[in-house]
Design an enzyme around this catalytic site. Structure first.
Site, PDB file in Angstrom:
ATOM      1  CE  LYS A 112      -4.326  -1.784   1.820  1.00 46.71           C
ATOM      2  NZ  LYS A 112      -5.352  -1.705   2.849  1.00 46.71           N
ATOM      3  CE  LYS A 193     -10.865 -13.758  -3.341  1.00 49.34           C
ATOM      4  NZ  LYS A 193     -10.163 -13.550  -2.103  1.00 49.34           N
ATOM      5  CE  LYS A 196     -13.976  -6.312  -0.616  1.00 47.18           C
ATOM      6  NZ  LYS A 196     -14.414  -6.688   0.703  1.00 47.18           N
TER       7      LYS A 196
HETATM    8  P1  AMP Z   1     -12.212  -9.879   0.602  1.00 43.36           P
HETATM    9  O1  AMP Z   1     -13.559  -9.357   0.321  1.00 43.36           O
HETATM   10  O2  AMP Z   1     -11.462 -10.198  -0.638  1.00 43.36           O
HETATM   11  O3  AMP Z   1     -11.453  -9.095   1.619  1.00 43.36           O
HETATM   12  O4  AMP Z   1     -12.430 -11.306   1.273  1.00 43.36           O
HETATM   13  C1  AMP Z   1     -12.924 -11.505   2.576  1.00 43.36           C
HETATM   14  C2  AMP Z   1     -13.093 -13.006   2.803  1.00 43.36           C
HETATM   15  O5  AMP Z   1     -14.170 -13.477   1.964  1.00 43.36           O
HETATM   16  C3  AMP Z   1     -11.881 -13.838   2.359  1.00 43.36           C
HETATM   17  O6  AMP Z   1     -11.047 -14.107   3.410  1.00 43.36           O
HETATM   18  C4  AMP Z   1     -12.505 -15.136   1.873  1.00 43.36           C
HETATM   19  O7  AMP Z   1     -12.684 -16.021   2.937  1.00 43.36           O
HETATM   20  C5  AMP Z   1     -13.860 -14.734   1.395  1.00 43.36           C
HETATM   21  N1  AMP Z   1     -13.914 -14.620  -0.078  1.00 43.36           N
HETATM   22  C6  AMP Z   1     -13.737 -13.501  -0.827  1.00 43.36           C
HETATM   23  N2  AMP Z   1     -13.904 -13.751  -2.136  1.00 43.36           N
HETATM   24  C7  AMP Z   1     -14.187 -15.080  -2.222  1.00 43.36           C
HETATM   25  C8  AMP Z   1     -14.467 -15.955  -3.307  1.00 43.36           C
HETATM   26  N3  AMP Z   1     -14.501 -15.528  -4.562  1.00 43.36           N
HETATM   27  N4  AMP Z   1     -14.731 -17.245  -3.032  1.00 43.36           N
HETATM   28  C9  AMP Z   1     -14.708 -17.700  -1.761  1.00 43.36           C
HETATM   29  N5  AMP Z   1     -14.461 -16.929  -0.699  1.00 43.36           N
HETATM   30  C10 AMP Z   1     -14.202 -15.634  -0.907  1.00 43.36           C
END
Ligand code: AMP
Ligand code: TRP
Length: 328
Positions: A112, A193, A196
């Site tokens: 960052k 993956k 968002k």
């Molecule tokens: P993030 O929104 O990327 O900070 O992710 C937060 C948590 O959501 C991660 O630690 C994962 O456990 C879960 N997560 C995010 N994206 C995915 C995805 N595409 N598939 C499964 N789990 C996800």
């Protein structure tokens, strides 16, 4: 006595179907197993620039969304980080037991701070605030994504150092990796993956999105030129991803799904997946708006969480002050 699990969520306002299946499902499991604390890490959010009005909206929205997704306020202590003044105080006391070198070596800080040269010192001390969140509540387990594992390990180091230098006050926490469940991939590029922050939002389903748009996104998901609904992540990542989504939401096994759709075509299968996703999300949205409009309900949950959070961390703070030799 049950072990304590604690996790913080940054109030970014967007939750995807990937988060829902991968992360919230696990939190719902933990609420049965552990004495579970979930809080909104709003003070972590301000390590980068935030619009005050949007930040405030996102905080409430995220709490309502987690409740709507099945986080049970009877089984979880839910609170907002900034409502507890002891956390920042504890963070300072921990900062004075943390080395600059340790913080400057954190991967997230390096990433960052390279992206934006004009970063705040909060970005550097961010992991100490996280250690304060964890150590002030005596957490045994900390469910986090892979990107946060290093921060929990630092919290362990700080806890051990403090316990050794002064007095054994802190529980030494252990990270639990949240990423071990089913990974949901992008509908347009199923080798990536679902995220968002993805550039092409056509491949990403968000929980607060219009239901017709969600259906369209599933109907136009990338598949392959075969016509067989079988699970093969390597050669058929698009169909396999849809099978994963269907399986996670219906609790049917992959075998059962392959059997159910053995005479079906892709269009038909996609429309069944869309039905299940839309049905799940429409119920979440309904609950979400109900909760968001019930100020009294939300306030009661947050007031109770705040009370418990302050009670536990005040005790830790006072013990710290005493053994460090501060005050009268
Ligand atoms: P993030 O929104 O990327 O900070 O992710 C937060 C948590 O959501 C991660 O630690 C994962 O456990 C879960 N997560 C995010 N994206 C995915 C995805 N595409 N598939 C499964 N789990 C996800
Ligand atoms: N830094 C975490 C994230 O961005 C959020 C967080 C703050 C957290 N404090 C925490 C997670 C304590 C676990 C425990 O995802």
């Amino acid at each position: 006595m049950k072990k304590i699990s604690l996790t913080g969520l940054q109030p970014t306002g967007i939750i995807t179907l990937g988060n829902y299946i991968g992360s919230i499902g696990q939190m719902v499991e933990y609420q049965e197993k552990y004495d579970s604390y979930i809080f909104i890490a709003d003070m972590h959010a301000i390590t980068i620039n935030q619009d005050p009005k949007i930040l405030k909206e996102n905080i409430k929205s995220l709490i309502a969304l987690y409740l709507a997704c099945g986080i049970d306020p009877e089984k979880n202590t839910i609170y907002i980080q900034s409502e507890n003044p002891y956390v920042a105080n504890i963070s300072w006391l921990l900062e004075c037991n943390t080395y600059y070198g340790e913080l400057s070596r954190m991967t997230q800080f390096k990433d960052k701070s390279l992206k934006n040269k004009n970063f705040t010192s909060g970005l550097l001390t961010y992991p100490v605030l996280m250690a304060a969140d964890i150590l002030s509540m005596n957490a045994d387990y900390v469910p986090v994504g892979l990107d946060q594992k290093q921060h929990v390990e630092l919290a362990r180091d700080i806890a051990e150092r403090f316990n050794k230098k002064y007095k054994k006050i802190f529980v030494v926490p252990e990270p639990i990796l949240k990423d071990s469940g089913t990974k949901i991939t992008d509908l347009q590029d199923p080798t990536k993956k679902m995220s968002k922050s993805s550039e092409n939002q056509k491949g990403v389903i968000k929980l607060l999105e219009d239901l017709n748009i969600i259906r369209k996104k599933i109907m136009s998901a990338t598949t392959d030129s075969e016509m067989r609904i079988v699970y093969d992540m390597e050669n058929k990542p698009g169909i396999s991803n849809l099978i994963n989504i269907y399986s996670s939401l219906t609790k049917k096994s992959i075998k059962e799904i392959e059997e159910e759709f053995k005479d079906s075509n892709y269009g038909n299968f996609k429309s069944k997946v869309a039905d299940v996703v839309v049905d799940t999300i429409s119920k979440i949205q309904e609950r979400y708006y109900e909760i968001l409009n019930n100020e009294e309900y939300l306030n009661k949950i947050l007031d109770e969480g705040k009370k418990k959070n302050i009670e536990v961390s005040k005790k830790i703070y006072e013990e710290m002050i005493e053994c460090i030799g501060l005050g009268r």
